[in-house]
Design an enzyme around this catalytic site. Structure first.
Site, PDB file in Angstrom:
ATOM      1  N   ASP A 112       0.839  -1.195   0.000  1.00  0.00           N
ATOM      2  CA  ASP A 112       0.000   0.000   0.000  1.00  0.00           C
ATOM      3  C   ASP A 112       0.875   1.247   0.000  1.00  0.00           C
ATOM      4  O   ASP A 112       2.069   1.185   0.347  1.00  0.00           O
ATOM      5  CB  ASP A 112      -0.958   0.000   1.190  1.00  0.00           C
ATOM      6  N   GLU A 178       0.147  -0.715   5.821  1.00  0.00           N
ATOM      7  CA  GLU A 178       1.162  -0.087   6.651  1.00  0.00           C
ATOM      8  C   GLU A 178       0.982   1.423   6.703  1.00  0.00           C
ATOM      9  O   GLU A 178       1.178   2.056   7.751  1.00  0.00           O
ATOM     10  CB  GLU A 178       2.546  -0.440   6.114  1.00  0.00           C
TER      11      GLU A 178
END
Length: 473
Positions: A112, A178
């Site tokens: 991500d 994250e």
């Protein structure tokens, strides 16, 4: 998991090392092509963005991992967000058992990315990877899709030089949230504890000292973030009619935030602590070069610059909900919300830091303004134990790949989930490595990856895996 004895360094094989170098070099065009394909996927994990892009990113990573042909299991999976039944973002989990006493290595990165921000501030479109000079530009090009590809490329080199039947145990965990607080991370570890257990954990999500010098991250600050809402009125009022007698929420917010810093800009919140540590030489000129600090604008804080960045707390307002300049009217704002991000020095628990911040804000609310604090996230600081054999192996591989000894660094940013890894896997040796350099501008417009740094980072990991595959012979 093996109980490999703590010998200093694996026996070197110059011919094997040369073969790894050749494999990394020959594989680099394919590696960069795969990286650009990943960067094109706008996998922003924040709740306001399309989750389908994060799903597509996870599937693409799983496809790359399956293509290695070495893992016994590869799956896209989710765990529940902590304290909720809602599933987190998709992660990729792959496993391969060790044989004949070889160690097991867990490779971590995240697929991500941060939101792109204002497209107008990018010199090229954030999700259209573009090479300019020796850098690849794009959101996630450095943080952290290059970390994923460093793992993929190093395994490809291992397969090419040792064959697909190598004996090193491998697990791969490519997280999908994250950048949004790793909210399902603890549950993911609990759900997949056996699959993730390893002797060595490589977290490819940090920086190098510069484009010519590698670094091993040995310290990380923790973090506390929350939304603060300041309210003084139950409805908006005319600023001309009542200003001067009625405190509006904007004025109260500005006054309150000003109490959190001393005159020199250092944090003035009682209960936030600092960590004493030695730091390398780092000049103010270098700070200005790497951050874009304007001429005439002074630095803030006290102590060495790196001590301020690595080992002291911060308080930053990272967002504000307030009337825009274009929409401003002559109105006293009844309520203002801001986002506070505080970095916590190593050695202080994040919850203790949050309580210190909360006490300070409530004790200093001007004119009896009402405060609401919610949407709280915390992450623990981390200090690496550098005495294990894996650290010695990593340093040796970095020195051979870069032609320079690595620098041990702290990092001002946070990787809060490392504390969870230490808690769940207390015997594992954790190596925090990275593919970034001081000009990568992660989280900012024009994020980029230096391709020379990337090549040397891949080679460092490929040499490390190849040597661990021979460990114990």
């Amino acid at each position: 998991m093996t109980d490999t004895p703590e010998t200093p360094v694996t026996t070197r094989d110059a011919v094997a090392d040369a073969a790894v170098r050749t494999a990394v070099e020959n594989g680099l065009p394919t590696t960069i092509a795969d990286l650009t394909a990943l960067v094109r996927i706008p996998s922003v994990s924040w709740s306001a963005f399309d989750p389908a892009a994060v799903e597509a990113s996870a599937e693409k990573v799983a496809e790359l991992v399956r293509g290695l042909g070495v893992f016994e299991s590869v799956e896209v999976t989710r765990s529940a967000i902590e304290g909720s039944e809602q599933p987190g973002q998709p992660a990729v989990l792959a496993t391969r058992a060790a044989r004949n006493g070889r160690p097991t290595v867990l490779l971590y990165a995240h697929h991500d990315v941060q939101p792109p921000g204002n497209d107008a501030e990018w010199e090229s479109a954030p999700f259209e990877p573009t090479v300019r000079g020796d850098r690849l530009y794009g959101r996630g090009a450095a943080d952290d899709k290059a970390g994923i590809m460093a793992h993929i490329a190093s395994i490809r080199a291992l397969v090419e030089t040792s064959g697909p039947d190598f004996e090193l145990g491998l697990a791969m965990f490519i997280e999908g949230e994250e950048e949004f607080g790793s909210r399902s991370f603890a549950n993911f570890l609990a759900d997949n504890r056996e699959a993730l257990e390893a002797d060595v954990i490589i977290v490819a999500d940090s920086n190098n000292w510069d484009i010519d010098t590698p670094a091993l991250t040995i310290g990380l600050r923790g973090n506390v973030t929350f939304r603060l809402t300041v309210t003084t009125l139950d409805h908006a009022s005319h600023s001309g009619m009542f200003g001067g007698a009625v405190p509006d929420a904007m004025l109260a917010t500005i006054r309150l935030i000003a109490t959190m810093h001393a005159e020199d800009g250092s944090v003035a919140v009682e209960g936030l602590t600092s960590h004493e540590q030695q730091t390398p030489e780092y000049s103010e000129e270098q700070l200005r070069l790497e951050t874009g600090l304007l001429d005439g604008v002074a630095t803030i804080g006290h102590g060495s610059i790196l001590n301020r960045i690595w080992a002291q707390p911060t308080v930053t307002v990272t967002g504000i909900d307030a009337p825009s300049v274009d929409n401003a009217s002559n109105t006293l704002s009844p309520s203002i919300s801001i986002r506070i991000s505080s970095r916590v020095a190593p050695g202080q628990p994040a919850q203790e830091a949050f309580l210190a911040l909360e006490r300070h804000l409530r004790a200093n609310a001007p004119w009896g303004a009402r405060l609401e604090i919610d949407d709280i996230d915390t992450g623990e600081a981390f200090l690496v134990d550098t005495s294990g054999w894996a650290v010695a192996e990593a340093r040796s591989a970095m020195a051979d790949a870069w032609g320079k000894e690595p620098v041990d660094v702290g990092v001002g940013g946070s990787i809060p989930f490392i504390a969870d890894l230490v808690r769940v896997f207390p015997k594992a040796q954790i190596l925090v490595t990275g593919v970034e350099d001081p000009d990568s501008r992660a989280h900012s417009p024009n994020e980029s990856l230096h391709l020379g740094v990337f090549k040397r980072s891949v080679l460092s990991e490929a040499l490390l895996l190849a040597r661990l595959n021979m460990r114990g012979e």
